[in-house]
Write an enzyme that holds these catalytic residues in place. Structure first.
Site, short mmCIF file in Angstrom:
data_model
loop_
_atom_site.label_atom_id
_atom_site.label_comp_id
_atom_site.label_asym_id
_atom_site.label_seq_id
_atom_site.Cartn_x
_atom_site.Cartn_y
_atom_site.Cartn_z
N LEU A 20 60.10 33.56 45.38
CA LEU A 20 59.86 32.22 45.93
C LEU A 20 58.88 31.50 45.01
CD1 LEU A 20 59.52 32.85 49.77
CD2 LEU A 20 61.46 31.84 48.58
N ASP A 62 67.58 38.93 45.02
CA ASP A 62 68.14 37.60 44.75
C ASP A 62 69.57 37.64 44.23
OD1 ASP A 62 66.04 35.47 45.20
OD2 ASP A 62 64.88 36.85 43.96
N GLU A 67 74.90 32.34 40.40
CA GLU A 67 74.92 31.23 39.43
C GLU A 67 73.87 31.40 38.33
OE1 GLU A 67 73.01 27.48 40.68
OE2 GLU A 67 74.72 26.49 39.78
N ASP A 68 72.75 32.04 38.67
CA ASP A 68 71.65 32.05 37.72
C ASP A 68 71.86 32.98 36.53
OD1 ASP A 68 69.99 30.13 38.92
OD2 ASP A 68 69.48 31.57 40.49
N ARG A 87 64.95 39.54 38.20
CA ARG A 87 66.35 39.17 38.32
C ARG A 87 67.19 39.60 37.11
NH1 ARG A 87 67.84 33.70 40.93
NH2 ARG A 87 69.73 34.99 40.93
N ARG A 132 61.56 28.69 34.88
CA ARG A 132 62.57 29.71 34.61
C ARG A 132 63.28 29.54 33.25
NH1 ARG A 132 64.17 32.01 39.59
NH2 ARG A 132 62.25 32.19 40.80
N HIS A 162 64.74 24.41 40.24
CA HIS A 162 65.76 24.28 39.19
C HIS A 162 66.20 22.83 39.00
CE1 HIS A 162 67.09 28.68 40.11
NE2 HIS A 162 66.53 28.68 38.92
N CYS A 249 74.12 27.83 43.91
CA CYS A 249 73.57 29.13 43.49
C CYS A 249 74.47 30.32 43.82
CB CYS A 249 72.23 29.41 44.19
SG CYS A 249 71.05 28.11 44.11
N1 GLY Z 1 64.96 33.07 45.33
C1 GLY Z 1 65.71 32.45 44.29
C2 GLY Z 1 65.01 32.52 43.00
O1 GLY Z 1 63.81 32.37 42.98
O2 GLY Z 1 65.58 32.77 41.96
#
Ligand code: GLY
Length: 256
Positions: A20, A62, A67-68, A87, A132, A162, A249
């Site tokens: 978060l 996550d 998508e990320d 991630r 990010r 994002h 996402c």
């Molecule tokens: N909880 C989604 C992210 O921070 O990537």
């Protein structure tokens, strides 16, 4: 006829431990999150999209936010290097799922980029510079994609996770935007619908071909879309919103 495919992934049992950045942690009802995610997949199917649903990654909180970890284009897919270290292991299973469909390119360190920061509008690719996603990744994307005729631009973003928290495409030349988080001037030649100021999180919509998915949580912005003769299919994603996720996402969508 164009065949659309969406890669999705089941909600992880550990979603409560998600990253978060701009949200306070609040309890997430796992059953409700899973039900809403099934509804999301059903909504995609109702639009004629073939959904390839991957099993959950129990230890990657996550991982539902597929998508990320990749950027899908007609010519190739770029495996990202997500900005949150927790991630990065999400990429392995996604690379296996994408390998039959696309040539795979990979962002290398020190580059980091989340797919949620990448907005593709035709041959223009806008990449949010956020906590990010960084300029090294943007330069790598420019090198990968120049031969295919794409422009890749760095876009300043403030106040949200994002770029696609702040702006998404809702029609051929129309963006839905929160102007407090990203400035219109970054998107020359586009038309804009602004989110209602009382609904700052309302800019994330998912366009699939000419069909739009949107959340019922933002009725005032929905009225603004209707005034522009845009009538989306509604799908509730309020539970995953607590994990700082939104509609775009939860899928990687591409033409076969
Ligand atoms: N909880 C989604 C992210 O921070 O990537």
């Amino acid at each position: 006829m164009t065949r659309w495919i969406a890669i999705t992934r089941a909600v992880s049992g550990s979603i409560a431990d998600c990253e978060l950045t701009f949200l306070e942690r609040t309890p997430i009802d796992l059953e409700n999150a899973r039900r809403q995610h099934h509804d999301y997949e059903a909504a995609l199917r109702s639009l004629g999209v073939e959904v390839l649903s991957l099993p959950e990654e129990p230890h990657l909180p996550d991982a539902v936010f597929v998508e990320d970890v990749a950027i899908l284009l007609d010519e190739c897919a770029i495996l990202t290097r997500p900005g949150a270290e927790s991630r990065r292991p999400e990429s392995e299973s996604i690379s296996r799922a994408l390998a039959p469909y696309r040539k795979l390119l990979r962002i290398q360190a020190p580059g980091t980029v989340d797919g949620g920061d990448v907005l593709v509008v035709g041959r223009q690719i806008f990449v949010g510079v956020t906590s990010r996603s960084n300029r090294s990744a943007i330069e790598q994307m420019q090198t990968f994609l120049a031969p295919f005729g794409y422009s890749v631009s760095a876009i300043p973003v403030r106040g949200c996770l994002h770029l696609k928290s702040a702006v998404t495409q809702v029609a051929q030349a129309t963006l839905l935007i929160n102007p407090d988080w990203v400035e219109r001037k970054n998107f020359p030649g586009m038309q804009f619908i602004e989110v209602d100021p009382s609904e700052p999180n309302a800019a994330n919509a998912l366009l699939v071909g000419e069909k739009l998915l949107y959340q019922p949580a933002y009725p005032r912005t929905l009225s603004r879309l209707a005034a522009a003769d845009i009538h989306p299919l509604l799908v509730d994603q309020s539970e995953l919103a607590k994990a700082e996720g939104a509609l775009t996402c939860c899928s990687l969508i591409f033409k076969e």
